[in-house]
Design a protein around this motif. Structure first.
Motif, PDB file in Angstrom:
ATOM      1  N   ARG A 182      25.855 123.266   3.806  1.00 15.93           N
ATOM      2  CA  ARG A 182      25.635 124.652   4.248  1.00 15.93           C
ATOM      3  C   ARG A 182      25.626 124.779   5.761  1.00 15.93           C
ATOM      4  NH1 ARG A 182      21.760 127.482  -0.043  1.00 15.93           N
ATOM      5  NH2 ARG A 182      23.138 127.112  -1.797  1.00 15.93           N
ATOM      6  N   LEU A 183      24.819 123.982   6.436  1.00 16.33           N
ATOM      7  CA  LEU A 183      24.704 124.076   7.885  1.00 16.33           C
ATOM      8  C   LEU A 183      24.865 122.674   8.460  1.00 16.33           C
ATOM      9  CD1 LEU A 183      24.078 125.873  10.340  1.00 16.33           C
ATOM     10  CD2 LEU A 183      21.683 125.295  10.017  1.00 16.33           C
ATOM     11  N   LEU A 208       8.575 119.620   6.594  1.00 14.35           N
ATOM     12  CA  LEU A 208       8.416 118.877   7.846  1.00 14.35           C
ATOM     13  C   LEU A 208       8.394 119.832   9.038  1.00 14.35           C
ATOM     14  CD1 LEU A 208       8.251 115.944   8.903  1.00 14.35           C
ATOM     15  CD2 LEU A 208      10.722 116.024   9.189  1.00 14.35           C
ATOM     16  N   ALA A 209       9.237 120.846   8.988  1.00  8.71           N
ATOM     17  CA  ALA A 209       9.268 121.832  10.070  1.00  8.71           C
ATOM     18  C   ALA A 209       7.983 122.642  10.123  1.00  8.71           C
ATOM     19  CB  ALA A 209      10.473 122.756   9.901  1.00  8.71           C
ATOM     20  N   VAL A 210       7.455 123.003   8.968  1.00  2.00           N
ATOM     21  CA  VAL A 210       6.238 123.815   8.925  1.00  2.00           C
ATOM     22  C   VAL A 210       5.032 123.016   9.405  1.00  2.00           C
ATOM     23  CG1 VAL A 210       4.606 124.960   7.346  1.00  2.00           C
ATOM     24  CG2 VAL A 210       7.066 125.391   7.153  1.00  2.00           C
ATOM     25  N   PRO A 240      11.011 120.730  17.148  1.00  2.00           N
ATOM     26  CA  PRO A 240      11.447 119.329  17.089  1.00  2.00           C
ATOM     27  C   PRO A 240      12.344 119.028  15.886  1.00  2.00           C
ATOM     28  CG  PRO A 240       9.104 119.433  17.554  1.00  2.00           C
ATOM     29  CD  PRO A 240       9.544 120.826  17.230  1.00  2.00           C
ATOM     30  N   VAL A 241      12.041 119.632  14.742  1.00  2.00           N
ATOM     31  CA  VAL A 241      12.843 119.404  13.541  1.00  2.00           C
ATOM     32  C   VAL A 241      14.220 120.035  13.718  1.00  2.00           C
ATOM     33  CG1 VAL A 241      13.032 119.872  11.071  1.00  2.00           C
ATOM     34  CG2 VAL A 241      10.846 119.167  12.038  1.00  2.00           C
ATOM     35  N   ILE A 242      14.277 121.247  14.256  1.00  2.00           N
ATOM     36  CA  ILE A 242      15.575 121.892  14.498  1.00  2.00           C
ATOM     37  C   ILE A 242      16.381 121.075  15.494  1.00  2.00           C
ATOM     38  CG2 ILE A 242      16.685 123.910  15.538  1.00  2.00           C
ATOM     39  CD1 ILE A 242      14.519 125.629  14.251  1.00  2.00           C
ATOM     40  N   GLY A 243      15.739 120.584  16.539  1.00  2.00           N
ATOM     41  CA  GLY A 243      16.436 119.744  17.526  1.00  2.00           C
ATOM     42  C   GLY A 243      16.970 118.465  16.909  1.00  2.00           C
ATOM     43  N   ALA A 244      16.150 117.816  16.080  1.00  2.00           N
ATOM     44  CA  ALA A 244      16.593 116.578  15.416  1.00  2.00           C
ATOM     45  C   ALA A 244      17.728 116.858  14.443  1.00  2.00           C
ATOM     46  CB  ALA A 244      15.416 115.927  14.694  1.00  2.00           C
ATOM     47  N   TYR A 245      17.653 117.996  13.746  1.00  2.00           N
ATOM     48  CA  TYR A 245      18.696 118.365  12.787  1.00  2.00           C
ATOM     49  C   TYR A 245      20.027 118.605  13.508  1.00  2.00           C
ATOM     50  CZ  TYR A 245      20.903 120.657   8.809  1.00  2.00           C
ATOM     51  OH  TYR A 245      21.742 120.964   7.778  1.00  2.00           O
ATOM     52  N   ILE A 246      19.995 119.355  14.577  1.00  2.00           N
ATOM     53  CA  ILE A 246      21.224 119.629  15.342  1.00  2.00           C
ATOM     54  C   ILE A 246      21.765 118.345  15.949  1.00  2.00           C
ATOM     55  CG2 ILE A 246      22.115 120.801  17.400  1.00  2.00           C
ATOM     56  CD1 ILE A 246      20.256 123.150  16.654  1.00  2.00           C
ATOM     57  N   LEU A 247      20.896 117.505  16.467  1.00  2.00           N
ATOM     58  CA  LEU A 247      21.333 116.223  17.024  1.00  2.00           C
ATOM     59  C   LEU A 247      21.989 115.357  15.949  1.00  2.00           C
ATOM     60  CD1 LEU A 247      21.265 114.538  19.638  1.00  2.00           C
ATOM     61  CD2 LEU A 247      19.151 113.534  18.807  1.00  2.00           C
ATOM     62  N   ALA A 248      21.379 115.317  14.768  1.00  2.00           N
ATOM     63  CA  ALA A 248      21.966 114.553  13.660  1.00  2.00           C
ATOM     64  C   ALA A 248      23.307 115.150  13.258  1.00  2.00           C
ATOM     65  CB  ALA A 248      21.017 114.528  12.465  1.00  2.00           C
TER      66      ALA A 248
END
Length: 128
Positions: free
Chosen positions: A19-20, A45-47, A53-61
């Motif tokens: 999806r994203l 994990l985000a909540v 930090p979770v959004i940053g890690a997701y985009i980095l991954a």
């Protein structure tokens, strides 16, 4: 033949049909768990640890993980070739060029044998 989405990979890839960016789906295929569980885990994990930090890690991954192969690799050699090609496209193109040149030479040799006069005589004697 199994579809790429049905396979479990030995290496972590980003899913092409996710999806994203395909990070959750790729992780789910790698761990062989339903993608819904992975997505719920990312949301929890985000909540509980912080959204940014979770959004940053997701985009980095999403940018660091290689996309999964279009066709599933059938052997270790194919998997190695895909990894090399994804890492360095120039060397991958050179490897493809070498493989096609070898294949072209083999085809030319087969054509020479099949179109030679000796082959025709052997076929005629065999058919009688």
């Amino acid at each position: 033949m199994r579809h790429v989405s049905e396979l479990k990979y030995h290496k972590l890839y980003r899913a092409r049909d996710g999806r994203l960016l395909g990070v959750c789906k790729g992780l789910a295929r790698y761990l062989d768990v339903p993608v819904t569980w992975v997505r719920l885990g990312v949301v929890f994990l985000a909540v509980f640890s912080g959204v940014w930090p979770v959004i940053g890690a997701y985009i980095l991954a999403g940018f660091l993980l290689r996309p999964e192969p279009v066709l599933a690799p059938g052997s270790d050699d194919e998997r190695d070739f895909y990894s090399r090609f994804a890492a360095n496209k120039k060397s991958g193109r050179e490897e493809l060029k070498r493989r096609f040149e070898r294949l072209s030479r083999r085809i030319r040799r087969m054509e020479d044998v099949v179109t030679s006069k000796e082959y025709d005589w052997e076929r005629r004697f065999r058919d009688r």
